[in-house]
Design an enzyme around this catalytic site. Sequence first.
Site, short mmCIF file in Angstrom:
data_model
loop_
_atom_site.label_atom_id
_atom_site.label_comp_id
_atom_site.label_asym_id
_atom_site.label_seq_id
_atom_site.Cartn_x
_atom_site.Cartn_y
_atom_site.Cartn_z
N HIS A 1 26.70 47.33 40.23
CA HIS A 1 27.73 46.62 39.45
C HIS A 1 27.11 45.68 38.40
O HIS A 1 27.55 45.67 37.25
CB HIS A 1 28.60 45.81 40.42
CG HIS A 1 29.93 45.45 39.87
ND1 HIS A 1 31.03 45.24 40.64
CD2 HIS A 1 30.36 45.26 38.59
CE1 HIS A 1 32.07 44.94 39.89
NE2 HIS A 1 31.68 44.95 38.63
N TYR B 1 36.16 44.02 44.17
CA TYR B 1 37.53 43.90 43.63
C TYR B 1 38.59 43.74 44.72
O TYR B 1 39.73 43.38 44.43
CB TYR B 1 37.93 45.15 42.82
CG TYR B 1 37.19 45.38 41.53
CD1 TYR B 1 36.29 44.45 41.01
CD2 TYR B 1 37.40 46.56 40.80
CE1 TYR B 1 35.61 44.70 39.84
CE2 TYR B 1 36.73 46.80 39.62
CZ TYR B 1 35.83 45.87 39.15
OH TYR B 1 35.17 46.12 37.98
#
Length: 268
Positions: free
Chosen positions: A99, A41
């Site tokens: 993830h 991110y």
Amino acid sequence: MTASIPRLGFGTWGRTGADGIAAILYALETGYRHLDTAQSYGTEASVGEAMRQSRLKREEIFVTTKIKVDNLDPGKLLPSLRKSLETIGIDQVDLTLIHWPPPYDRIEPEVYLEQIAEAQAMGLTRMIGVSNFTIALLEKAGALLGRGAIATNQIELNPLFQNQKIASYCKEHDILVTCYQPVAQRRMGDVEQMRAIAVRHEATVEQVALAYELSKGYAAIPTSSKPERIRSNWLAHKLNLTAADVEAIDALPQSSRAIDPPGAPLWD
Ligand SMILES: NC(=O)c1ccc[n+]([C@@H]2O[C@H](COP(=O)([O-])OP(=O)(O)OC[C@H]3O[C@@H](n4cnc5c(N)ncnc54)[C@H](OP(=O)(O)O)[C@@H]3O)[C@@H](O)[C@H]2O)c1
């Protein structure tokens, strides 16, 4: 074990730069105590900076990060997590997630699950979990690491995409469901039943969605760049839906998955 994961957290996708730090800091000042970041991110540093500026004690904030797919190969996970700790500026994360399962099953689950378990054994992370895992993958994780090892499965879930099958499996196996896209990226305003429930409670449809997810025992990690929305989403934890509201939301027509990249696992 999952009891200590704060159920309403603040997502940080998109919260980059000075505005991102300001939004995360505002979330902490509003009351959120769980921050959700990821190696991919670009917000790990912002999370660390906002934590320091908040002057809250380290142990008051629950930090989740996620290992990106590039770091699942043999020997890569641990150094990448050490780098995340350095970027955030902390000694240990509270929760580390895989993830995404590697696209097209490129890497055997043993390879990355054993590494993440090692990270936990070494104290780099207090808890471990997964994201975007299917029942088949959770079965493998359970067989490999034992029941109770996986604290959460972070998945797309909101009133318009209730992801029932995997959510039920998680519930039966004591794996906390953490909902991403919990306010469906503003797609709920068009849904008449959601609007009607919101009006009855003098709430927003986003608050209704979050209250619904919390009522199911899930965690939810909404994000926003706007202080008033960060605050109103937080206040959703005070909203008590009636059993009839929950039933009406349960019965909503379901839309398709919003996040479905190439090579994603065979969804349940
Ligand atoms: N594990 C994964 O693969 C995965 C995937 C996706 C997301 N996530 C995590 O989940 C978090 C949340 O997911 P998300 O960001 O995709 O979706 P979301 O939280 O459902 O939606 C965020 C969007 O909705 C808007 N919004 C938020 N609150 C609102 C409100 N009260 N009223 C109107 N609009 C509102 C925000 O816009 P404004 O900024 O304009 O308010 C933002 O564009 C992410 O930040 C990330 O941490 C994880």
